[in-house]
Design a protein around this motif. Structure first.
Motif, short mmCIF file in Angstrom:
data_model
loop_
_atom_site.label_atom_id
_atom_site.label_comp_id
_atom_site.label_asym_id
_atom_site.label_seq_id
_atom_site.Cartn_x
_atom_site.Cartn_y
_atom_site.Cartn_z
N ALA A 1 -55.49 2.70 -95.88
CA ALA A 1 -55.09 2.89 -94.48
C ALA A 1 -53.95 3.90 -94.38
O ALA A 1 -53.90 4.75 -93.47
CB ALA A 1 -54.67 1.55 -93.88
N LYS A 2 -53.01 3.79 -95.33
CA LYS A 2 -51.88 4.70 -95.33
C LYS A 2 -52.33 6.14 -95.58
O LYS A 2 -51.85 7.10 -94.95
CB LYS A 2 -50.87 4.23 -96.38
N LEU A 3 -53.28 6.29 -96.54
CA LEU A 3 -53.79 7.63 -96.84
C LEU A 3 -54.54 8.22 -95.66
O LEU A 3 -54.46 9.43 -95.37
CB LEU A 3 -54.68 7.58 -98.07
N VAL A 4 -55.30 7.37 -94.98
CA VAL A 4 -56.03 7.88 -93.81
C VAL A 4 -55.05 8.35 -92.73
O VAL A 4 -55.24 9.37 -92.08
CB VAL A 4 -56.97 6.79 -93.26
N ALA A 5 -53.95 7.58 -92.59
CA ALA A 5 -52.96 7.97 -91.58
C ALA A 5 -52.26 9.27 -91.97
O ALA A 5 -51.95 10.10 -91.12
CB ALA A 5 -51.92 6.85 -91.41
N GLU A 6 -52.01 9.43 -93.27
CA GLU A 6 -51.32 10.63 -93.72
C GLU A 6 -52.27 11.84 -93.83
O GLU A 6 -51.81 12.97 -93.96
CB GLU A 6 -50.65 10.39 -95.07
N ALA A 7 -53.55 11.56 -93.83
CA ALA A 7 -54.51 12.67 -93.99
C ALA A 7 -54.51 13.62 -92.80
O ALA A 7 -55.06 14.72 -92.87
CB ALA A 7 -55.91 12.11 -94.21
N LYS A 8 -53.89 13.27 -91.69
CA LYS A 8 -53.84 14.13 -90.51
C LYS A 8 -52.93 15.35 -90.72
O LYS A 8 -52.97 16.33 -90.01
CB LYS A 8 -53.36 13.32 -89.32
N ALA A 9 -52.02 15.24 -91.73
CA ALA A 9 -51.15 16.40 -92.02
C ALA A 9 -51.86 17.33 -92.98
O ALA A 9 -52.13 16.92 -94.11
CB ALA A 9 -49.81 15.92 -92.60
N PRO A 10 -52.14 18.68 -92.57
CA PRO A 10 -52.96 19.57 -93.40
C PRO A 10 -52.27 20.03 -94.65
O PRO A 10 -52.91 20.36 -95.63
CB PRO A 10 -53.27 20.73 -92.47
N ASN A 11 -50.89 20.05 -94.67
CA ASN A 11 -50.20 20.59 -95.82
C ASN A 11 -50.27 19.69 -97.05
O ASN A 11 -50.08 20.14 -98.16
CB ASN A 11 -48.73 20.88 -95.47
N THR A 12 -50.49 18.43 -96.89
CA THR A 12 -50.44 17.48 -98.02
C THR A 12 -51.82 16.91 -98.33
O THR A 12 -51.92 15.87 -99.02
CB THR A 12 -49.50 16.33 -97.69
N ARG A 13 -52.86 17.46 -97.86
CA ARG A 13 -54.20 16.87 -98.04
C ARG A 13 -54.61 16.82 -99.51
O ARG A 13 -55.09 15.80 -100.00
CB ARG A 13 -55.21 17.70 -97.24
N ALA A 14 -54.44 17.91 -100.25
CA ALA A 14 -54.88 17.95 -101.66
C ALA A 14 -54.07 16.98 -102.50
O ALA A 14 -54.61 16.25 -103.36
CB ALA A 14 -54.72 19.37 -102.21
N GLY A 15 -52.75 16.89 -102.24
CA GLY A 15 -51.91 15.96 -103.01
C GLY A 15 -52.29 14.51 -102.75
O GLY A 15 -52.31 13.67 -103.65
N ARG A 16 -52.57 14.26 -101.45
CA ARG A 16 -52.92 12.88 -101.11
C ARG A 16 -54.24 12.48 -101.75
O ARG A 16 -54.41 11.33 -102.18
CB ARG A 16 -53.00 12.74 -99.58
N ILE A 17 -55.18 13.42 -101.84
CA ILE A 17 -56.48 13.12 -102.47
C ILE A 17 -56.27 12.77 -103.94
O ILE A 17 -56.86 11.82 -104.47
CB ILE A 17 -57.44 14.31 -102.30
N LYS A 18 -55.41 13.52 -104.63
CA LYS A 18 -55.15 13.23 -106.04
C LYS A 18 -54.48 11.86 -106.20
O LYS A 18 -54.80 11.09 -107.11
CB LYS A 18 -54.25 14.32 -106.63
N ASP A 19 -53.55 11.59 -105.29
CA ASP A 19 -52.90 10.27 -105.36
C ASP A 19 -53.89 9.12 -105.15
O ASP A 19 -53.85 8.09 -105.82
CB ASP A 19 -51.77 10.16 -104.33
N VAL A 20 -54.77 9.32 -104.21
CA VAL A 20 -55.78 8.27 -103.95
C VAL A 20 -56.68 8.10 -105.14
O VAL A 20 -57.01 6.97 -105.54
CB VAL A 20 -56.59 8.62 -102.68
N GLU A 21 -57.11 9.24 -105.74
CA GLU A 21 -57.97 9.13 -106.92
C GLU A 21 -57.27 8.40 -108.06
O GLU A 21 -57.86 7.55 -108.74
CB GLU A 21 -58.41 10.53 -107.34
N ALA A 22 -55.98 8.73 -108.28
CA ALA A 22 -55.22 8.05 -109.36
C ALA A 22 -55.08 6.56 -109.07
O ALA A 22 -55.23 5.70 -109.95
CB ALA A 22 -53.85 8.70 -109.50
N THR A 23 -54.79 6.28 -107.79
CA THR A 23 -54.65 4.86 -107.42
C THR A 23 -55.95 4.13 -107.59
O THR A 23 -56.00 2.97 -108.07
CB THR A 23 -54.17 4.74 -105.97
N LEU A 24 -57.07 4.76 -107.19
CA LEU A 24 -58.38 4.13 -107.36
C LEU A 24 -58.70 3.89 -108.84
O LEU A 24 -59.29 2.86 -109.18
CB LEU A 24 -59.46 5.00 -106.70
N ASP A 25 -58.33 4.85 -109.69
CA ASP A 25 -58.56 4.64 -111.12
C ASP A 25 -57.81 3.41 -111.64
O ASP A 25 -58.34 2.58 -112.40
CB ASP A 25 -58.15 5.89 -111.91
N VAL A 26 -56.52 3.32 -111.23
CA VAL A 26 -55.71 2.15 -111.67
C VAL A 26 -56.32 0.86 -111.18
O VAL A 26 -56.45 -0.14 -111.90
CB VAL A 26 -54.26 2.32 -111.20
#
Length: 446
Positions: free
Chosen positions: A161-186
């Motif tokens: 939910a937090k990532l979806v909310a933060e996904a509205k900002a275009p400057n941090t989209r790639a970083g947020r995707i990597k964070d989500v992928e890392a979190t999903l792996d854990v």
């Protein structure tokens, strides 16, 4: 007047008994003795009376001899019948002894099995408690893992939910995707490990349940075996108690009185058997505990019976060969021939044969007694006393404690006796009773 009667009597007898003269000649002279008819008649009458008395006395002696012969024959037949009964009693006693020995062996085997069963039962109880503890730990671990899994899922949902909310900002989209992928792996690795742990816990729980079922089956089998062992033990106790009950009843003793007396005076090592208990939580006893305690109570009672059997004068005071020569009761006195009451049993045997005490007791008399000769008197429990008379040698002293089967003297012919024998008496409350009653009672046990 008297001369006239004498003359007429001589004249009447002259025809049958003419006057006789008996000549006596010596060197210097000859004399004769005149035998008148009256004198001859008196002589013949006297001789006839003597002959008649001789015939009558001979007839009376012959009749007495014939009567005595019949009495001796009757006595011999009674003695043979008496000895036959004694042989039958001896055979019955041997069979009872063998039966008691076999029952004791069965009891010992069953007791060893009970001991093994109790050890196995205690071990199974310990193992069951350990399994219950292990199952409880596994359940707690499984519950904790489930809570952690639910918490991880909640964290994952919050993160998404937090990532979806933060996904509205275009400057941090790639970083947020990597964070989500890392979190999903854990989270994926954590969930995989939790699932593996859950599966292992489920397998452990299934194995624990299988072992619990196996323990329950073993417990049922052990209970069945316990029932069989208890049945054998109860039968062994019953078989062992029955001859003792018969012995005391045959001796005229109350079993309750005997047990009360023995419990009051028992001072040997060991004492009564302690009841069995497997719990200290104050719970009521189980059926097996009740049966085991009943068996122990029976063993305690049997032990007290055996202690009492040593204190009651049953059995024979002789172990060598002998024969009964005079029973208890009225008889013709062997010396005076008068009718007298015989207060014991006479047992004839070899001179010097050992004489043994028939029960535990205390010697209250040991010495010479008029009529009895060398006499030993022993006081026993329950108001009994025994007497052993006509001994050739006494081997105990006054005040000495003796045990059943202990040698107290030797058979002899002292005192008022016609031959080597033992005069044996049993008295209760000072009154003589028939010793054969107690000799027969011993056939049930000894």
């Amino acid at each position: 007047m008297t001369g006239r009667i004498t003359y007429r009597l001589n004249a009447a007898l002259e025809r049958y008994l003419p006057e006789q003269r008996l000549f006596l000649r010596s060197d210097t002279e000859t004399r004769f003795i005149r035998l008148s008819p009256t004198t001859q008649a008196l002589t013949f009458a006297t001789g006839a009376l003597v002959i008649a008395w001789t015939i009558l006395a001979t007839a009376m002696l012959m009749m007495d001899s014939i009567g005595a012969g019949n009495a001796r024959e009757q006595t011999r037949r009674e003695q043979l019948a008496y000895e036959a009964r004694l042989n039958a009693l001896s055979a019955d006693r041997d069979s009872r002894t063998e039966e008691a020995a076999r029952a004791q062996q069965r009891f010992n085997v069953a007791l060893a099995q009970v001991s093994q069963m109790q050890s196995a039962l205690l071990a199974s109880e310990d193992r069951r408690e350990e399994l219950e503890t292990g199952i409880e730990v596994i359940q707690k671990t499984l519950q904790r893992a489930i809570h952690e899994r639910d918490a991880a899922r909640a964290d994952l949902a919050a993160t998404r939910a937090k990532l979806v909310a933060e996904a509205k900002a275009p400057n941090t989209r790639a970083g947020r995707i990597k964070d989500v992928e890392a979190t999903l792996d854990v989270l994926t690795r954590t969930l995989a490990a939790t699932a593996t742990q859950r599966d292992q816990i489920a397998a452990d729980a299934a194995e624990a349940k299988r072992q619990a079922d196996q323990i329950a089956l073993d417990k049922r089998l052990m209970e069945d075996r316990n029932n069989q062992i208890f049945d054998k033990l109860e039968q062994a106790v019953t078989v062992s108690m029955k001859p003792l009950d018969k012995m005391f009843r045959a001796a005229g003793l109350s079993t309750d009185k005997v047990l009360k007396e023995i419990r009051r005076g028992y001072s040997g090592q060991g004492g009564p058997l302690t009841p069995i208990t497997f719990t200290t939580k104050g719970e009521p006893p189980t059926a097996d505990e009740i049966r085991a305690n009943e068996i122990l109570a029976g063993l305690d009672k049997m032990n007290l019976y055996r202690l009492a059997a040593q204190k009651v004068p049953v059995g024979l005071p002789l172990k060598t060969s002998f024969r009964f020569t005079s029973p208890f009761g009225w008889r013709s006195d062997p010396i005076k021939g008068t009718k007298r009451f015989h207060e014991g049993l006479d047992m004839a045997g070899r001179y010097g044969s050992p004489i043994y005490a028939t029960a535990d007791g205390v010697v209250v008399r040991a010495g010479w007694s008029h009529g009895y000769g060398r006499l030993v008197v022993i006081r026993h429990a329950f108001g009994f006393s025994t007497r052993y008379g006509h001994m050739s040698q006494i081997r105990v002293k006054v005040g000495q404690r003796v045990s059943r089967g202990q040698r107290i003297g030797d058979m002899g012919n002292s005192g008022r006796s016609t031959g080597t024998h033992l005069h044996y008496e049993v008295r209760t409350a000072g009154k003589a009773v028939n010793p054969m009653t107690y000799i027969k009672a011993a056939a049930h046990v000894f």
